[in-house]
Enzyme design. Structure first.
Site, PDB file in Angstrom:
ATOM      1  CD1 TRP A 262      -5.816  38.170  -9.282  1.00 22.17           C
ATOM      2  CD2 TRP A 262      -5.321  38.402  -7.106  1.00 22.17           C
ATOM      3  NE1 TRP A 262      -4.808  37.289  -8.980  1.00 22.17           N
ATOM      4  CE2 TRP A 262      -4.486  37.414  -7.669  1.00 22.17           C
ATOM      5  CE3 TRP A 262      -5.183  38.725  -5.760  1.00 22.17           C
ATOM      6  CZ2 TRP A 262      -3.529  36.741  -6.906  1.00 22.17           C
ATOM      7  CZ3 TRP A 262      -4.242  38.064  -5.003  1.00 22.17           C
ATOM      8  CH2 TRP A 262      -3.420  37.078  -5.575  1.00 22.17           C
ATOM      9  CG  ASP A 343      -3.592  43.710  -3.856  1.00 24.28           C
ATOM     10  OD1 ASP A 343      -2.353  43.797  -3.965  1.00 24.28           O
ATOM     11  OD2 ASP A 343      -4.242  42.733  -4.295  1.00 24.28           O
ATOM     12  CE  LYS A 379       2.116  41.311 -10.036  1.00 25.27           C
ATOM     13  NZ  LYS A 379       1.594  40.160  -9.263  1.00 25.27           N
TER      14      LYS A 379
HETATM   15  N1  PLA Z   1      -2.898  41.322  -6.024  1.00 23.47           N
HETATM   16  C1  PLA Z   1      -3.285  41.456  -7.295  1.00 23.47           C
HETATM   17  C2  PLA Z   1      -4.307  42.474  -7.638  1.00 23.47           C
HETATM   18  C3  PLA Z   1      -2.708  40.655  -8.289  1.00 23.47           C
HETATM   19  O1  PLA Z   1      -3.105  40.798  -9.542  1.00 23.47           O
HETATM   20  C4  PLA Z   1      -1.737  39.701  -7.931  1.00 23.47           C
HETATM   21  C5  PLA Z   1      -1.127  38.797  -8.968  1.00 23.47           C
HETATM   22  C6  PLA Z   1      -1.370  39.621  -6.587  1.00 23.47           C
HETATM   23  C7  PLA Z   1      -1.962  40.448  -5.658  1.00 23.47           C
HETATM   24  C8  PLA Z   1      -0.375  38.653  -6.052  1.00 23.47           C
HETATM   25  O2  PLA Z   1       0.809  38.583  -6.658  1.00 23.47           O
HETATM   26  P1  PLA Z   1       2.076  37.929  -5.951  1.00 23.47           P
HETATM   27  O3  PLA Z   1       1.614  37.099  -4.826  1.00 23.47           O
HETATM   28  O4  PLA Z   1       2.704  37.132  -7.025  1.00 23.47           O
HETATM   29  O5  PLA Z   1       2.900  39.074  -5.529  1.00 23.47           O
HETATM   30  N2  PLA Z   1      -1.908  38.462 -10.059  1.00 23.47           N
HETATM   31  C9  PLA Z   1      -1.365  37.696 -11.191  1.00 23.47           C
HETATM   32  C10 PLA Z   1      -0.818  36.351 -10.782  1.00 23.47           C
HETATM   33  C11 PLA Z   1      -0.244  38.463 -11.847  1.00 23.47           C
HETATM   34  C12 PLA Z   1      -1.729  35.498  -9.961  1.00 23.47           C
HETATM   35  O6  PLA Z   1      -2.921  35.374 -10.220  1.00 23.47           O
HETATM   36  O7  PLA Z   1      -1.188  34.913  -8.999  1.00 23.47           O
HETATM   37  C13 PLA Z   1      -2.501  37.543 -12.201  1.00 23.47           C
HETATM   38  O8  PLA Z   1      -2.245  37.002 -13.280  1.00 23.47           O
HETATM   39  O9  PLA Z   1      -3.627  38.007 -11.911  1.00 23.47           O
END
Ligand code: PLA
Length: 533
Positions: A262, A343, A379
């Site tokens: 991510w 995570d 989510k």
């Molecule tokens: N960890 C991972 C692997 C994630 O994909 C995301 C969110 C988070 C943590 C953090 O989410 P939160 O802080 O909202 O709880 N990823 C999203 C949103 C859904 C983003 O990038 O912020 C994504 O589209 O990858």
């Protein structure tokens, strides 16, 4: 110039600086008790009546500039000093050097002050004036959240946002879970609730329910009370607090991230001062896990490294280790004395089953060793903007868990003091009520199942169109995202010609797709792959 010293406080500093300068000037001293000090007093009083110290300063400048060409040069120098924000005392020192701050100077200042005050409203900063942040560059938009911004600007009726991982209704609208709505109604009706600050560590009941959700109730770490849980600002906040904790109390270890991962992981950990490394994870040929590469990299990492692991539904690849592969990974991590940091942003979203999606974390928590867990309710409870999450640190003893908690409190107090109350209260109400919890679990299963169905429908639609390539990975990948294999150029074509928005690495958020939009997406992919657009 205008705007540099605009406040009353600044004006007071200007006056004080001038009093000091004038009194220490030889002329001022010589005539002590005489005309100059009276001028000074009048001038100070006039100054106190203006509402702009910039006006005052320009009066002084204008007065001084008229004096002689040589002094004008010095004045210009004082301008440049001023324009980079040097404290006014330094500017005053430049003036004193230039003009000696004698009686004539002060008299002229006072007379031009009246004029300057009159022109205060119309006065503009000189054209040559340089803004303090002129050299700051425009930063690029976030690669994920920026996709939504671009989508919002698009006026097309067929536009489709498959960028950010957010679950949408069949009509493509944001979705609020029924169990969440009910919990909110319960909270709103409860007049005994208040808005006082939560403790630094958050809502105690929320923390307890959160750790019990990710671990098993009879997990020895829970039974022995050796898990420190702290409510944080969703998954991101939990990761960041965890990272800050490691930077302070595990400072020399590097953190190993899967490649790819991510995108924001690569921002969070260095921001806390941790050294970031990567381990092999995804094999782009097989579109599966590179288990050999991963194990090799974990083995060759220095003992005691931190290893970031996605609890389930790896983002962006949708590729998770099989249970037997997790077991090998766990053994290597423990043998090497590495510290796992999980995570867990998608518990329940991968399979629809909370326990199944927590199996990897639970196997690590069950072996007696330490680990960190960052949990998000964005989510699985659809609480994206409520920012609800938790950091749990599984320790070897209750005493150590208490000490860690005390240290994390110090980090949080300085960062945001204490977490917000509303989202955590929703989670606590849903998880704490048998009926609501069951309703939530069934809604969660519903969301996970629709995502799985979307995989099948998208796959079938591409087969129907005879889109070149092997698309079986769409079926095999797990969780919210399909890591499609489409490249940047192909994604750009899909956005330009089909108004399909997704991240440029080819990641498709399946949670934003519905049966009615699958054909449109399949058309877009087909066109991008075949060049028929
Ligand atoms: N960890 C991972 C692997 C994630 O994909 C995301 C969110 C988070 C943590 C953090 O989410 P939160 O802080 O909202 O709880 N990823 C999203 C949103 C859904 C983003 O990038 O912020 C994504 O589209 O990858």
């Amino acid at each position: 110039m205008v705007g540099l010293y605009p406040t009353i406080e600044r004006r007071a500093i200007v006056i004080a600086a001038f009093e000091k300068e004038a009194q220490s000037s030889p002329l001022g001293k010589k005539r002590e008790g005489g005309g100059d000090l009276r001028h000074l007093q009048r001038f100070t009083a006039a100054m106190a009546a203006t509402n702009s110290s910039a006006v005052f300063l320009s009066a002084v400048d204008r007065c001084a500039a008229a004096d002689s060409p040589g002094k004008r040069t010095l004045l210009e120098r004082s301008h440049s000093v001023r324009l980079v924000g040097t404290p006014v005392t330094r500017r005053a020192a430049v003036w004193r050097k230039a003009f000696g701050l004698g009686s004539n100077f002060l008299r002229r200042t006072i007379s031009s002050l009246g004029f300057a005050m009159a022109s205060a409203v119309t006065e503009k900063p000189p054209a040559t004036s340089k803004c303090l942040w002129e050299d700051v560059e425009m930063a690029p938009e976030d690669p994920i959240l920026g996709v939504t911004l671009a989508y919002n600007k698009d006026t097309s009726a067929v536009k489709l946002n498959l960028g950010v991982g957010a679950y949408r209704t069949e009509e493509g609208k944001p979705f609020v879970l029924e169990s969440v709505r009910k919990a909110e109604a319960i909270l709103a009706a409860d007049r005994s609730r208040n808005k006082e600050y939560l403790p630094i560590t958050g809502l105690a009941a929320f923390n307890k329910l959160s750790r019990e959700l990710i671990l098993e109730n009879d997990c020895p770490a829970l039974v022995e009370n050796r898990v420190a849980t702290i409510q944080c600002l969703s998954g991101t906040g939990s990761l960041r607090v965890g990272a800050d904790f490691l930077a302070a109390h595990y400072p020399n270890a590097a953190i190993y991230l899967p490649d790819p991962t991510w995108g924001n992981h690569k921002g969070i950990f260095p921001a806390s001062g941790l050294c970031m490394k990567k381990y092999r994870y995804y094999n782009s040929q097989s579109r599966g896990l590179d288990i050999e590469g991963m194990i090799k990299d974990l083995k060759s990492a220095p003992s005691g490294s931190v290893v970031l692991l996605h609890g389930c539904a790896h983002n962006p690849t949708g590729v998770d280790p099989l249970p037997e592969q997790w077991e090998v990974i766990r053994q290597v991590i423990r043998d090497k004395g590495h510290l796992p940091f999980f995570d867990c942003a998608y518990q329940g979203f991968a399979s629809g089953d909370l326990s199944q999606d927590a199996a990897a974390v639970r196997s690590f928590a069950g072996d007696g060793g330490e680990l960190l867990i960052a949990q998000s309710f964005a989510k699985n409870m659809g609480l994206y903007g409520e920012r609800v999450g938790a950091l749990s640190v599984v320790c070897r003893s209750e005493v150590i868990a208490k000490k860690l908690e005390s240290q994390v409190k110090i980090i949080i107090r300085k960062m945001y003091s204490s977490p917000p109350i509303h989202g955590a209260s929703i989670v606590t109400t849903v998880l704490g009520d048998k009926e609501l919890r069951e309703e939530w679990m069934s809604e969660l299963r519903g969301m996970a199942n629709r995502i799985i169905q979307m995989r099948k429908q998208l796959y079938d639609a591409l087969i129907l169109r005879e889109t070149p390539g092997d698309w079986s990975h769409i079926l095999n990948q797990i969780g919210m995202f399909t890591y499609s294999g489409l490249n940047k150029e192909q994604v750009a074509v899909m956005t330009r010609d089909y108004h399909v928005y997704m991240t440029s690495n080819g990641r498709i958020s399946m949670a934003g797709l519905s049966p009615s939009t699958v054909p449109h997406l399949a058309d877009a992919i087909h066109a991008a792959v075949t060049g028929n657009n």
